[in-house]
Design an enzyme around this catalytic site. Sequence first.
Site, PDB file in Angstrom:
ATOM      1  N   SER A  13      46.045  36.264  34.753  1.00 40.54           N
ATOM      2  CA  SER A  13      44.357  35.939  35.405  1.00 40.54           C
ATOM      3  C   SER A  13      43.307  35.751  33.767  1.00 40.54           C
ATOM      4  O   SER A  13      42.140  35.033  33.624  1.00 40.54           O
ATOM      5  CB  SER A  13      44.367  36.132  36.365  1.00 40.54           C
ATOM      6  OG  SER A  13      45.721  35.757  37.062  1.00 40.54           O
ATOM      7  N   SER A  14      43.447  37.112  33.563  1.00 35.85           N
ATOM      8  CA  SER A  14      42.156  38.049  33.510  1.00 35.85           C
ATOM      9  C   SER A  14      41.450  36.712  31.698  1.00 35.85           C
ATOM     10  O   SER A  14      40.946  36.475  30.961  1.00 35.85           O
ATOM     11  CB  SER A  14      41.896  39.061  32.678  1.00 35.85           C
ATOM     12  OG  SER A  14      42.365  39.608  33.670  1.00 35.85           O
ATOM     13  N   TYR A  42      56.969  39.666  50.994  1.00 41.67           N
ATOM     14  CA  TYR A  42      56.344  41.082  50.541  1.00 41.67           C
ATOM     15  C   TYR A  42      56.678  41.453  51.656  1.00 41.67           C
ATOM     16  O   TYR A  42      57.545  42.848  51.646  1.00 41.67           O
ATOM     17  CB  TYR A  42      54.832  41.774  50.213  1.00 41.67           C
ATOM     18  CG  TYR A  42      54.911  41.069  48.395  1.00 41.67           C
ATOM     19  CD1 TYR A  42      55.018  42.280  47.669  1.00 41.67           C
ATOM     20  CD2 TYR A  42      54.553  40.000  48.495  1.00 41.67           C
ATOM     21  CE1 TYR A  42      56.031  42.143  46.162  1.00 41.67           C
ATOM     22  CE2 TYR A  42      54.294  40.083  46.293  1.00 41.67           C
ATOM     23  CZ  TYR A  42      54.906  40.862  45.717  1.00 41.67           C
ATOM     24  OH  TYR A  42      55.060  41.046  43.922  1.00 41.67           O
ATOM     25  N   ASP A  76      48.388  30.129  33.139  1.00 45.35           N
ATOM     26  CA  ASP A  76      48.379  31.414  33.006  1.00 45.35           C
ATOM     27  C   ASP A  76      50.206  32.373  33.819  1.00 45.35           C
ATOM     28  O   ASP A  76      50.316  33.198  34.305  1.00 45.35           O
ATOM     29  CB  ASP A  76      47.222  32.962  33.623  1.00 45.35           C
ATOM     30  CG  ASP A  76      47.648  31.756  36.034  1.00 45.35           C
ATOM     31  OD1 ASP A  76      48.398  31.552  35.827  1.00 45.35           O
ATOM     32  OD2 ASP A  76      47.212  33.144  36.592  1.00 45.35           O
TER      33      ASP A  76
HETATM   34  N1  ATP Z   1      43.806  44.195  28.853  1.00 46.11           N
HETATM   35  C1  ATP Z   1      43.613  44.972  29.953  1.00 46.11           C
HETATM   36  N2  ATP Z   1      42.420  45.908  30.446  1.00 46.11           N
HETATM   37  C2  ATP Z   1      42.444  46.716  31.160  1.00 46.11           C
HETATM   38  N3  ATP Z   1      42.475  45.969  32.324  1.00 46.11           N
HETATM   39  C3  ATP Z   1      43.277  45.045  32.463  1.00 46.11           C
HETATM   40  C4  ATP Z   1      44.048  44.233  31.713  1.00 46.11           C
HETATM   41  N4  ATP Z   1      44.253  43.185  31.529  1.00 46.11           N
HETATM   42  C5  ATP Z   1      44.322  43.072  32.918  1.00 46.11           C
HETATM   43  N5  ATP Z   1      43.558  43.725  33.527  1.00 46.11           N
HETATM   44  C6  ATP Z   1      42.877  44.392  35.057  1.00 46.11           C
HETATM   45  O1  ATP Z   1      44.251  45.045  35.643  1.00 46.11           O
HETATM   46  C7  ATP Z   1      44.218  43.858  36.725  1.00 46.11           C
HETATM   47  C8  ATP Z   1      45.141  42.603  36.600  1.00 46.11           C
HETATM   48  O2  ATP Z   1      45.068  42.024  35.760  1.00 46.11           O
HETATM   49  P1  ATP Z   1      45.642  39.704  35.720  1.00 46.11           P
HETATM   50  O3  ATP Z   1      45.140  39.507  37.637  1.00 46.11           O
HETATM   51  O4  ATP Z   1      44.250  39.713  35.067  1.00 46.11           O
HETATM   52  O5  ATP Z   1      46.802  40.145  35.822  1.00 46.11           O
HETATM   53  P2  ATP Z   1      47.417  39.328  35.221  1.00 46.11           P
HETATM   54  O6  ATP Z   1      48.634  39.501  34.760  1.00 46.11           O
HETATM   55  O7  ATP Z   1      47.202  37.630  36.403  1.00 46.11           O
HETATM   56  O8  ATP Z   1      48.509  39.279  37.047  1.00 46.11           O
HETATM   57  P3  ATP Z   1      50.014  38.485  38.332  1.00 46.11           P
HETATM   58  O9  ATP Z   1      51.125  37.940  37.115  1.00 46.11           O
HETATM   59  O10 ATP Z   1      49.555  39.600  39.431  1.00 46.11           O
HETATM   60  O11 ATP Z   1      48.569  37.670  39.058  1.00 46.11           O
HETATM   61  C9  ATP Z   1      42.802  43.398  36.674  1.00 46.11           C
HETATM   62  O12 ATP Z   1      42.253  44.110  37.426  1.00 46.11           O
HETATM   63  C10 ATP Z   1      42.896  43.394  35.898  1.00 46.11           C
HETATM   64  O13 ATP Z   1      40.828  43.467  35.318  1.00 46.11           O
HETATM   65  N1  GNG Z   2      59.240  35.792  43.852  1.00 42.93           N
HETATM   66  C1  GNG Z   2      58.645  35.935  43.860  1.00 42.93           C
HETATM   67  N2  GNG Z   2      58.817  34.140  42.752  1.00 42.93           N
HETATM   68  C2  GNG Z   2      57.998  34.224  41.795  1.00 42.93           C
HETATM   69  O1  GNG Z   2      58.439  32.862  41.417  1.00 42.93           O
HETATM   70  C3  GNG Z   2      56.824  34.562  41.322  1.00 42.93           C
HETATM   71  N3  GNG Z   2      55.910  34.170  41.227  1.00 42.93           N
HETATM   72  C4  GNG Z   2      54.516  35.576  40.624  1.00 42.93           C
HETATM   73  N4  GNG Z   2      54.950  36.560  42.159  1.00 42.93           N
HETATM   74  C5  GNG Z   2      54.652  37.175  42.299  1.00 42.93           C
HETATM   75  C6  GNG Z   2      54.242  38.259  41.756  1.00 42.93           C
HETATM   76  C7  GNG Z   2      52.836  38.684  41.997  1.00 42.93           C
HETATM   77  O2  GNG Z   2      53.228  39.728  43.010  1.00 42.93           O
HETATM   78  C8  GNG Z   2      52.075  38.084  42.671  1.00 42.93           C
HETATM   79  C9  GNG Z   2      51.119  36.954  41.757  1.00 42.93           C
HETATM   80  O3  GNG Z   2      52.480  37.122  40.205  1.00 42.93           O
HETATM   81  O4  GNG Z   2      52.760  37.234  42.932  1.00 42.93           O
HETATM   82  C10 GNG Z   2      56.406  35.637  42.668  1.00 42.93           C
HETATM   83  N5  GNG Z   2      57.308  36.352  43.409  1.00 42.93           N
END
Ligand code: ATP
Ligand code: GNG
Length: 214
Positions: A13-14, A42, A76
Amino acid sequence: MIVLSGAIGAGKSSLATILSEHLGTEAFYEQVDNNPVLPLFYKDPKKYAFLLQIYFLNKRFDSIKKAMVQDNNVLDRSIYEDSLFFHMNADMGRATPQEVKVYDELLDNMMQELPYAAAKKAPDLLVHLDISYDTMIHRIEKRGRSYEQPEQDPTLPEYYKQLLSRYDGWYDDYDYSPKMKIDGDKYDFVENPADQKKVLELIDEQLRSRGTLK
Ligand SMILES: Nc1ncnc2c1ncn2[C@@H]1O[C@H](COP(=O)(O)OP(=O)(O)OP(=O)(O)O)[C@@H](O)[C@H]1O
Ligand SMILES: Nc1nc(=O)c2ncn([C@H]3C[C@H](O)[C@@H](CO)O3)c2[nH]1
């Protein structure tokens, strides 16, 4: 369309925000904080795994149709990872073989409709964020969604380890589009401007070589 992939907390997402701002395009985010099924899943994975999967499939399909309208929009997470999550949960006994069959056939059917609903079927580029288990846990704690915290549920560390190990094989086998990997342990593209610049350069380079960035 550029699609990001990676485990929970990898930084998708970031990076979607940073990359779409850099390219002047739109980012499409996974439904998380406004997702009514995720906290239920969960709390009781066996009861809600299938419903959560259908929820994500529906939202993801909608995002893909919208994102594919313009080059370099950023999604994302990929629809292919949803399937990875579900098959892992099914292997853990949280979905029945019948539910898996219905999901797989529905996904296949919906993917066949994509060329009609969107301009293209596959992404232009997959950018995979590779992270270690320690980084994953650190990021999950940093972000602080209560239902994802390991102290809420002693089985979560094992769930996260399994997920990460499945991602390795998943990325190696992925062949729907060109792909690249970013070392998410090494590059702190959220807080370090030099790292952010480097990551954007790596992605730009790939986009240029594919002709979607001039
Ligand atoms: N490369 C990085 N360096 C430092 N902090 C990071 C980095 N990437 C992400 N973060 C931090 O880690 C946390 C999770 O990041 P983010 O929400 O972007 O992950 P995501 O991959 O989208 O997760 P999800 O699959 O759960 O949606 C946030 O608090 C973000 O600020
Ligand atoms: N069971 C399950 N199936 C999916 O397709 C899926 N995609 C994301 N996630 C969960 C992971 C993170 O907690 C949160 C954000 O990514 O949602 C999933 N969980």
